[in-house]
Design a protein around this motif. Structure first.
Motif: not given
Length: 552
Positions: A209-215, A535-547, A525-533
């Motif tokens: 998940n590219v966005l998780v890694s960058r975050t 992860i929950l909205h990461a692309p699914t399927g066979s994409e090798p990279f999430a963003w 406060f600054a990270y919990t909700i957006p970080f959960i969001d």
């Protein structure tokens, strides 16, 4: 063991010098890579032997931005702690362990970069992938630095046990603040490296998940700037006053500014991700507001320093509106180099405000402007202050003298650095406004319609880079002189005292549970909700990279 007034023991000197050796070797190698970059971008040089521009770029960023700074800072902080609160034999043993672990990790990562198997740049963004050994090396560097953190924490804890109801020495307090900041911040990059990058590079995970890694990276990446900066502030607040014959303007203000940097430097990583898809704009706005809060301790520091300069000058009898400024010890390189760094922080801080502003960031995002900003902050403000520290710290540790000749060479070196950086960073800022991309070799945009608008500035960067490399060679020469060849003697370890009639420092400023608790609360406060969001909205399927790619 409590450090004596005469200086630091030989054992502690060897420890600090080990870190400083690595820092200055890194300065030479990283500076050479920076020179090669400017020559390639200007079209003046083609790299031989199959070396790629991105290998050079990665070495330059990693070895100067991470290796030089981290080793110098930790070594300097060990010296400060030994001088102010002392270090036991067991603590020194663990301190050496931190050095060994960090050095092994650095060598592992460096070898992979030099072999062309880790050309992933300073930020090592996915989907760029390095050899697993590179990531294991990064992990060891972080673990080694954590050992240093806990050595420093233990040093202050032991001192407080034997000095109950006393406020801790200012420099020891500052060191612990900086290491608390570093430890909390590196949890993010450690999680990214260990949980995401290592399994992915080993083939155990097919996707990342590219966005998780960058975050996670920018959760670390922005406070990294303050990890670089706070040791410079330590010198400004507590060492420069002694060098100019003054006293600390306000112990309370100094401690409060460091506490505010701890609170507001970590939960702000989204301002590096303003163009990133997948992050709610509301949370970007909240973190931009928190980012601007660090302006407050920066202005507090500027006020404190110039108030101290003026008070010291007036006490020495200098009159007129700017008489105190004119008579500062400009010919003492221990003052001159950090002072030039302070002055450079004025445009550097202004550029930082622009970078963190949502609309203005869209203008300069992913351009050479950002590179120019980094070179004003870490490569000028921070590095010139580190050079200024070196002029007294190294001879103090090696039992030598800062001679008049070396002092004059240091003055020349500082001027060379200021001139070279003005040319290089200035042209980077201007070409960035014209749209010149960062992280790009000349061959990649040399044929574009806009290239003619940039080439003059790229040549200016090569000129500035050449001047800077001359400054690096001179600084390495000065380092060798202060380490091995300067006359034997005893150099002062300058630590300023408080004003005699200073107001007592409030006890709550050393309430570690309070400040660390508030820091953790702000991060959650600054990270919990957006970080959960995310992860929950990461692309699914066979994409090798999430963003998608495309963020600076």
């Amino acid at each position: 063991m409590i450090a004596t007034k005469l200086g630091i023991s030989k054992s502690d000197s060897k420890l600090t010098m080990a870190f400083i050796y690595v820092a200055f070797i890194s300065l030479f190698i990283g500076g050479l890579m920076g020179l090669l970059q400017t020559l390639v971008r200007s079209g003046s040089l083609s790299l031989p032997w199959g070396i790629t521009y991105y290998q050079v770029l990665t070495v330059h960023g990693v070895i100067l931005g991470l290796v030089l700074t981290t080793f110098f800072i930790i070594g300097f902080q060990y010296a400060l702690m030994a001088k102010t609160v002392g270090i036991s034999k067991k603590q020194r043993l663990y301190a050496w362990l931190s050095f060994i672990v960090m050095l092994i990790g650095t060598v592992m990562a460096a070898v992979m970069v030099l072999l062309g198997k880790a050309s992933v740049l300073y930020t090592f963004y996915a989907p760029l992938q390095a050899h697993p050994i590179f990531y294991f090396g990064l992990a060891l560097v972080i673990i080694g630095s954590w050992i240093a953190c806990f050595v420093n924490f233990r040093q202050l804890y032991v001192w407080k046990k034997t000095h109950k109801d006393e406020k801790s020495p200012l420099l020891a307090f500052m060191v612990v603040i900086n290491m608390v900041l570093w430890f909390i911040a590196t949890l993010g990059v450690a999680a990214a490296v260990i949980v995401q990058f290592i399994p992915w590079s080993l083939g155990y995970a097919e996707t990342i998940n590219v966005l998780v890694s960058r975050t996670l990276f920018w959760y670390f990446g922005h406070p990294l700037v303050y990890f670089w900066l706070l040791p410079a502030y330590m010198a400004w607040y507590a060492i420069i006053p002694k060098i100019i014959g003054g006293k600390i303007f306000s112990d309370s203000l100094a401690r409060l500014s460091f506490v505010l940097f701890l609170l507001f430097s970590i939960p702000v990583g989204f301002h590096h991700q303003l163009t990133e898809p997948g992050i709610d704009p509301t949370w970007k706005f909240i973190q931009v507001v928190l980012t601007f809060m660090v302006i407050i301790p920066s202005l507090m520091t500027a006020f404190s320093m110039f108030a101290m300069f003026e008070i010291t000058g007036r006490r020495k009898g200098f009159r007129g509106l700017f008489g105190w400024f004119k008579h500062l010890p400009w010919k003492d390189v221990r003052f001159f180099a950090p002072m030039v760094g302070m002055l450079a922080f004025i445009p550097a801080g202004t550029g930082g405000i622009i970078n963190a502003s949502h609309q203005l960031n869209n203008v300069i995002h992913n351009t050479m402007w950002v590179t120019g900003h980094f070179h004003l902050t870490v490569a000028t403000t921070v590095l010139l202050t580190f050079f200024g520290i070196s002029y007294w710290l190294i001879p103090h540790l090696t039992g030598r003298k800062l001679t008049k000749k070396i002092n004059n060479l240091g003055l020349i070196q500082t001027v060379i650095w200021a001139v070279g950086m003005t040319i290089m960073s200035g042209s980077m800022h201007i070409s960035g406004l014209l749209g010149a991309p960062r992280r790009s070799a000349f061959s990649e945009y040399g044929g574009t319609a806009q290239a003619s608008d940039w080439i003059g500035y790229q040549i200016a960067q090569a000129v500035g880079g050449t001047i800077l490399f001359i400054g690096i060679l001179l600084m390495v020469y000065i380092f060798l002189q202060l380490t091995f060849f300067a006359p034997k003697g005893q150099e002062e370890f300058p630590i300023a005292e408080e004003e005699v009639n200073a107001q007592p420092t409030p006890l709550f400023l050393e309430n570690w549970k309070l400040w660390i608790g508030i820091t953790i609360g702000l991060i959650l406060f600054a990270y919990t909700i957006p970080f959960i969001d995310i992860i929950l909205h990461a692309p699914t399927g066979s994409e090798p990279f999430a963003w998608p790619i495309g963020n600076s």
